[in-house]
Design a protein around this motif. Structure first.
Motif, mmCIF file in Angstrom:
data_model
loop_
_atom_site.group_PDB
_atom_site.id
_atom_site.type_symbol
_atom_site.label_atom_id
_atom_site.label_comp_id
_atom_site.label_asym_id
_atom_site.label_seq_id
_atom_site.Cartn_x
_atom_site.Cartn_y
_atom_site.Cartn_z
ATOM 1 N N VAL A 101 0.878 -1.168 0.000
ATOM 2 C CA VAL A 101 0.000 0.000 0.000
ATOM 3 C C VAL A 101 0.915 1.217 0.000
ATOM 4 C CG1 VAL A 101 -1.812 1.267 1.203
ATOM 5 C CG2 VAL A 101 -1.776 -1.240 1.269
ATOM 6 N N ARG A 102 0.795 2.044 -1.030
ATOM 7 C CA ARG A 102 1.696 3.167 -1.188
ATOM 8 C C ARG A 102 1.483 4.214 -0.092
ATOM 9 N NH1 ARG A 102 3.962 3.762 -6.178
ATOM 10 N NH2 ARG A 102 3.763 6.043 -6.203
ATOM 11 N N SER A 103 2.577 4.829 0.326
ATOM 12 C CA SER A 103 2.510 5.871 1.346
ATOM 13 C C SER A 103 1.555 6.979 0.919
ATOM 14 C CB SER A 103 3.905 6.452 1.568
ATOM 15 O OG SER A 103 3.838 7.647 2.313
ATOM 16 N N TRP A 104 0.886 7.559 1.897
ATOM 17 C CA TRP A 104 -0.037 8.662 1.627
ATOM 18 C C TRP A 104 0.700 9.940 1.241
ATOM 19 C CZ3 TRP A 104 -5.062 7.873 0.930
ATOM 20 C CH2 TRP A 104 -5.607 6.693 1.428
ATOM 21 N N SER A 105 2.009 9.960 1.431
ATOM 22 C CA SER A 105 2.783 11.145 1.067
ATOM 23 C C SER A 105 3.304 11.095 -0.362
ATOM 24 C CB SER A 105 3.968 11.312 2.027
ATOM 25 O OG SER A 105 4.870 10.219 1.905
ATOM 26 N N LYS A 106 3.061 9.977 -1.087
ATOM 27 C CA LYS A 106 3.539 9.866 -2.461
ATOM 28 C C LYS A 106 2.811 10.866 -3.349
ATOM 29 C CE LYS A 106 5.833 6.777 -3.839
ATOM 30 N NZ LYS A 106 7.289 6.643 -4.055
ATOM 31 N N SER A 107 3.528 11.391 -4.349
ATOM 32 C CA SER A 107 2.927 12.374 -5.241
ATOM 33 C C SER A 107 1.974 11.747 -6.248
ATOM 34 C CB SER A 107 4.028 13.145 -5.982
ATOM 35 O OG SER A 107 4.807 12.255 -6.773
ATOM 36 N N ASP A 108 2.156 10.456 -6.539
ATOM 37 C CA ASP A 108 1.243 9.778 -7.449
ATOM 38 C C ASP A 108 0.701 8.510 -6.801
ATOM 39 O OD1 ASP A 108 3.132 7.408 -9.053
ATOM 40 O OD2 ASP A 108 4.131 9.028 -7.991
ATOM 41 N N ASP A 194 12.055 2.739 4.139
ATOM 42 C CA ASP A 194 12.148 4.122 3.672
ATOM 43 C C ASP A 194 10.842 4.892 3.790
ATOM 44 O OD1 ASP A 194 10.649 2.926 1.760
ATOM 45 O OD2 ASP A 194 11.975 3.373 0.074
ATOM 46 N N LYS A 195 9.834 4.309 4.430
ATOM 47 C CA LYS A 195 8.535 4.946 4.682
ATOM 48 C C LYS A 195 7.758 5.252 3.401
ATOM 49 C CE LYS A 195 10.050 6.972 9.054
ATOM 50 N NZ LYS A 195 10.174 8.190 9.884
ATOM 51 N N GLU A 196 8.180 4.645 2.271
ATOM 52 C CA GLU A 196 7.411 4.802 1.050
ATOM 53 C C GLU A 196 6.246 3.826 0.999
ATOM 54 O OE1 GLU A 196 9.446 4.974 -2.601
ATOM 55 O OE2 GLU A 196 10.894 6.482 -1.952
ATOM 56 N N VAL A 197 6.300 2.805 1.848
ATOM 57 C CA VAL A 197 5.234 1.806 1.928
ATOM 58 C C VAL A 197 4.495 2.006 3.245
ATOM 59 C CG1 VAL A 197 4.699 -0.662 1.943
ATOM 60 C CG2 VAL A 197 6.606 0.193 0.555
ATOM 61 N N ALA A 198 3.157 2.109 3.164
ATOM 62 C CA ALA A 198 2.354 2.338 4.363
ATOM 63 C C ALA A 198 1.906 1.032 5.004
ATOM 64 C CB ALA A 198 1.131 3.187 4.023
ATOM 65 N N ALA A 199 1.726 -0.018 4.211
ATOM 66 C CA ALA A 199 1.215 -1.293 4.725
ATOM 67 C C ALA A 199 1.399 -2.348 3.642
ATOM 68 C CB ALA A 199 -0.263 -1.164 5.094
#
Length: 237
Positions: A101-108, A194-199
């Motif tokens: 699940v992509r981080s909520w801070s990702k731009s896309d 790297d906090k790019e993945v939320a779950a």
């Protein structure tokens, strides 16, 4: 900092059409455009890292051109990415797809379910090494965690254009896609470094087609387009 004017956006659109994803560009053109717009880059594409991407043709072969990340995403210059679909077999649920699940801070595609691992191929790096690097960065797992001594078997490729004009985001990617089977006892090694993945979204393989077809859980485009082909591939066990 002043807003981007409509005339500037129109100029960028004209440049985008002229370069045609880099197919009609020269290195001198790219360098000149980057120099011309560098003072506006943080307004046009905020938060972009300073990385150089090698540009590729529509068939994935190199163009012998390079451009900074922000310019690639601003002008839709085609570049290479490496993706990995990780699978994990359990005694109770059978084979699962280990989706992120992509981080909520990702731009896309923030917060969307995506393929296990994905990232850009930076500079003149090779796709397979980039896949290993991204797997380590995003999930904390390496070659020793994979069945078969860590060999990633190529699963094919995907070429995609994704456009979000409101964000000045024009993403043309050639994606080398790999398949990896996680050792059964190594799932506990997974870490979001790297906090790019939320779950994680652990999807039983028989449910993968329904996941792709439903409309409630948001699915990133790379996963939606490539999932069916990946789940048809045999195990590396």
């Amino acid at each position: 900092m002043p807003d981007i004017k409509r005339a500037e956006l129109d100029r960028l659109a004209a440049i985008r059409d002229l370069l045609d994803h880099g197919d009609h560009a020269t290195q001198a053109q790219l360098d000149g455009i980057a120099d011309q717009w560098k003072d506006r880059r943080h307004l046009l594409r905020p938060g972009e890292r300073d990385e150089e991407f090698e540009l590729v043709r529509a068939d994935g072969n190199p163009l012998d051109l390079h451009a900074p990340r922000w310019l690639c995403h601003l002008l839709g210059l085609r570049h290479k990415c490496a993706h990995v679909l990780v699978r994990w077999t359990t005694s109770g649920l059978g084979r699962l797809l280990v989706l992120q699940v992509r981080s909520w801070s990702k731009s896309d595609s923030p917060g969307q379910v995506d393929i296990s691992v994905g990232g850009h191929v930076v500079g003149k790096s090779q796709s397979e090494q980039a896949a290993y690097d991204e797997m380590q960065e995003e999930l904390g797992i390496g070659r020793s965690d994979l069945i078969g001594g860590g060999l990633l078997r190529p699963a094919g490729y995907l070429s995609e254009l994704e456009e979000h004009p409101s964000k000045n985001f024009f993403n043309a990617e050639w994606r080398d896609v790999y398949l990896a089977d996680l050792n059964p006892g190594h799932f506990d090694n997974v870490r979001f470094n790297d906090k790019e993945v939320a779950a994680l979204y652990l999807c039983p393989e028989p449910e993968a087609q329904r996941l792709r077809q439903q409309g409630q859980v948001r699915i990133a485009s790379a996963l939606r387009q490539y999932l069916e082909r990946c789940i048809q591939l045999p195990s590396t066990e």
